[in-house]
Design a protein around this motif. Structure first.
Motif, PDB file in Angstrom:
ATOM      1  N   SER A   1       0.837  -1.189   0.000  1.00  0.00           N
ATOM      2  CA  SER A   1       0.000   0.000   0.000  1.00  0.00           C
ATOM      3  C   SER A   1       0.883   1.254   0.000  1.00  0.00           C
ATOM      4  N   VAL A   2       0.654   2.146  -0.957  1.00  0.00           N
ATOM      5  CA  VAL A   2       1.429   3.382  -1.062  1.00  0.00           C
ATOM      6  C   VAL A   2       0.808   4.420  -0.126  1.00  0.00           C
ATOM      7  N   PRO A   3       1.603   5.132   0.686  1.00  0.00           N
ATOM      8  CA  PRO A   3       1.041   6.180   1.553  1.00  0.00           C
ATOM      9  C   PRO A   3       0.194   7.159   0.751  1.00  0.00           C
ATOM     10  N   LEU A   4      -0.959   7.526   1.304  1.00  0.00           N
ATOM     11  CA  LEU A   4      -1.927   8.321   0.562  1.00  0.00           C
ATOM     12  C   LEU A   4      -1.340   9.654   0.092  1.00  0.00           C
ATOM     13  N   LYS A   5      -0.604  10.318   0.965  1.00  0.00           N
ATOM     14  CA  LYS A   5      -0.019  11.607   0.586  1.00  0.00           C
ATOM     15  C   LYS A   5       0.924  11.444  -0.598  1.00  0.00           C
ATOM     16  N   SER A   6       1.757  10.403  -0.569  1.00  0.00           N
ATOM     17  CA  SER A   6       2.679  10.143  -1.677  1.00  0.00           C
ATOM     18  C   SER A   6       1.910   9.835  -2.952  1.00  0.00           C
ATOM     19  N   LEU A   7       0.805   9.101  -2.804  1.00  0.00           N
ATOM     20  CA  LEU A   7      -0.004   8.746  -3.960  1.00  0.00           C
ATOM     21  C   LEU A   7      -0.608   9.986  -4.605  1.00  0.00           C
ATOM     22  N   TYR A   8      -1.141  10.908  -3.787  1.00  0.00           N
ATOM     23  CA  TYR A   8      -1.714  12.142  -4.319  1.00  0.00           C
ATOM     24  C   TYR A   8      -0.661  12.937  -5.086  1.00  0.00           C
ATOM     25  N   ILE A   9       0.523  13.037  -4.498  1.00  0.00           N
ATOM     26  CA  ILE A   9       1.589  13.822  -5.133  1.00  0.00           C
ATOM     27  C   ILE A   9       1.994  13.198  -6.458  1.00  0.00           C
ATOM     28  N   GLU A  10       2.199  11.865  -6.449  1.00  0.00           N
ATOM     29  CA  GLU A  10       2.650  11.192  -7.675  1.00  0.00           C
ATOM     30  C   GLU A  10       1.589  11.253  -8.769  1.00  0.00           C
ATOM     31  N   LEU A  11       0.330  11.029  -8.410  1.00  0.00           N
ATOM     32  CA  LEU A  11      -0.733  11.112  -9.406  1.00  0.00           C
ATOM     33  C   LEU A  11      -0.904  12.542  -9.906  1.00  0.00           C
ATOM     34  N   GLY A  12      -0.754  13.516  -9.001  1.00  0.00           N
ATOM     35  CA  GLY A  12      -0.837  14.912  -9.419  1.00  0.00           C
ATOM     36  C   GLY A  12       0.233  15.262 -10.440  1.00  0.00           C
ATOM     37  N   GLN A  13       1.439  14.760 -10.226  1.00  0.00           N
ATOM     38  CA  GLN A  13       2.524  14.996 -11.179  1.00  0.00           C
ATOM     39  C   GLN A  13       2.247  14.299 -12.508  1.00  0.00           C
ATOM     40  N   MET A  14       1.653  13.107 -12.452  1.00  0.00           N
ATOM     41  CA  MET A  14       1.331  12.369 -13.677  1.00  0.00           C
ATOM     42  C   MET A  14       0.336  13.131 -14.553  1.00  0.00           C
ATOM     43  N   TYR A  15      -0.680  13.703 -13.889  1.00  0.00           N
ATOM     44  CA  TYR A  15      -1.787  14.288 -14.638  1.00  0.00           C
ATOM     45  C   TYR A  15      -1.791  15.815 -14.650  1.00  0.00           C
TER      46      TYR A  15
END
Length: 248
Positions: free
Chosen positions: A177-191
């Motif tokens: 499970s990826v930490p939620l904050k890290s997930l938001y940041i990474e997805l934000g950078q993707m999109y």
């Protein structure tokens, strides 16, 4: 002039400060929008009772005549039958505190913005909340994940579909499970969106799946991703499909 009315044509502003209210209204009018402004939550709620959605409601978190969560409860009771209506809450860096902000999004708000902000920034956020086209660049997602989400009935053409798809892909690649904050940041950078935009999109998809009967009550983004990852892994296991690879 004679074209179809946009879903968010009505912008309702709840702002206790007359100075900020006038400044924001003037900026929106310069950009071709005429907002309806309120200083008290009770007045806004009466208006929504008379004139139900669709609209976008922009409300300051400091509601002078009502507790914030009481306001959210009454708002969701009124606007529950109108899921196309959006609620943006505006707040300062310190209020509400960070630990309360997920609760705000779980109790009816679609997005929150940190003050100060401009009318242009507000309109960009509104357009993002109502946008549904597939992003110009979609990071690689395994076709099995896309088919799985489509099988649930989620709309492929909505950008939030791809937030969920990429979140599943990231967790499958990581194996944990990826930490939620890290997930938001990474997805934000993707999109190319803010972490708050990612969170808002995931919550909208959770609410959509709840209306479709997949969940009994709207899940948090963490619950949503965990449930979908588990369901996807289970589906692949039951189908005995060994063709799934971590790289699409």
């Amino acid at each position: 002039m004679g074209g179809p009315m946009r879903k968010w044509e009505r912008i309702l502003i709840l702002e206790p400060s007359q100075v900020l209210q006038r400044r924001l209204a003037a900026g929106l009018e310069q950009l071709g929008q005429t907002p309806v402004c309120f200083q008290r939550a009770s007045a806004l709620l009466r208006y929504l009772q008379r004139e139900p959605g669709p609209a976008v409601v922009v409300a300051d978190c400091f509601v002078p005549d009502m507790d914030l969560f009481s306001f959210l409860k009454r708002y969701t009771e009124l606007e529950g039958p109108h899921p196309e209506t959006r609620l943006i809450l505006t707040c300062t860096e310190t209020y509400p505190p960070p630990e309360l902000r997920p609760q705000i999004l779980s109790n009816g708000a679609d997005y929150y913005m940190i003050k100060p902000y401009t009318a242009q920034t507000l309109l960009e956020s509104i357009r993002h909340l109502y946008s549904s086209p597939v992003p110009a660049h979609i990071p690689g997602v395994h076709p099995a994940i896309v088919d799985f989400l489509r099988g649930l009935g989620l709309p492929l053409e909505h950008v939030s579909f791809w937030y969920i798809a990429s979140a599943i892909q990231l967790e499958m690649n990581a194996g944990v499970s990826v930490p939620l904050k890290s997930l938001y940041i990474e997805l934000g950078q993707m999109y190319g969106v803010s972490p708050q935009g990612v969170e808002s999109g995931l919550r909208r998809m959770g609410k959509m799946l709840t209306r479709m009967g997949v969940f009994e009550k709207a899940p948090s983004p963490k619950q949503l991703i965990a449930a979908l990852v588990s369901a996807f892994v289970r589906e692949r296991s039951e189908s005995r499909d060994d063709a799934y690879a971590l790289e699409p």
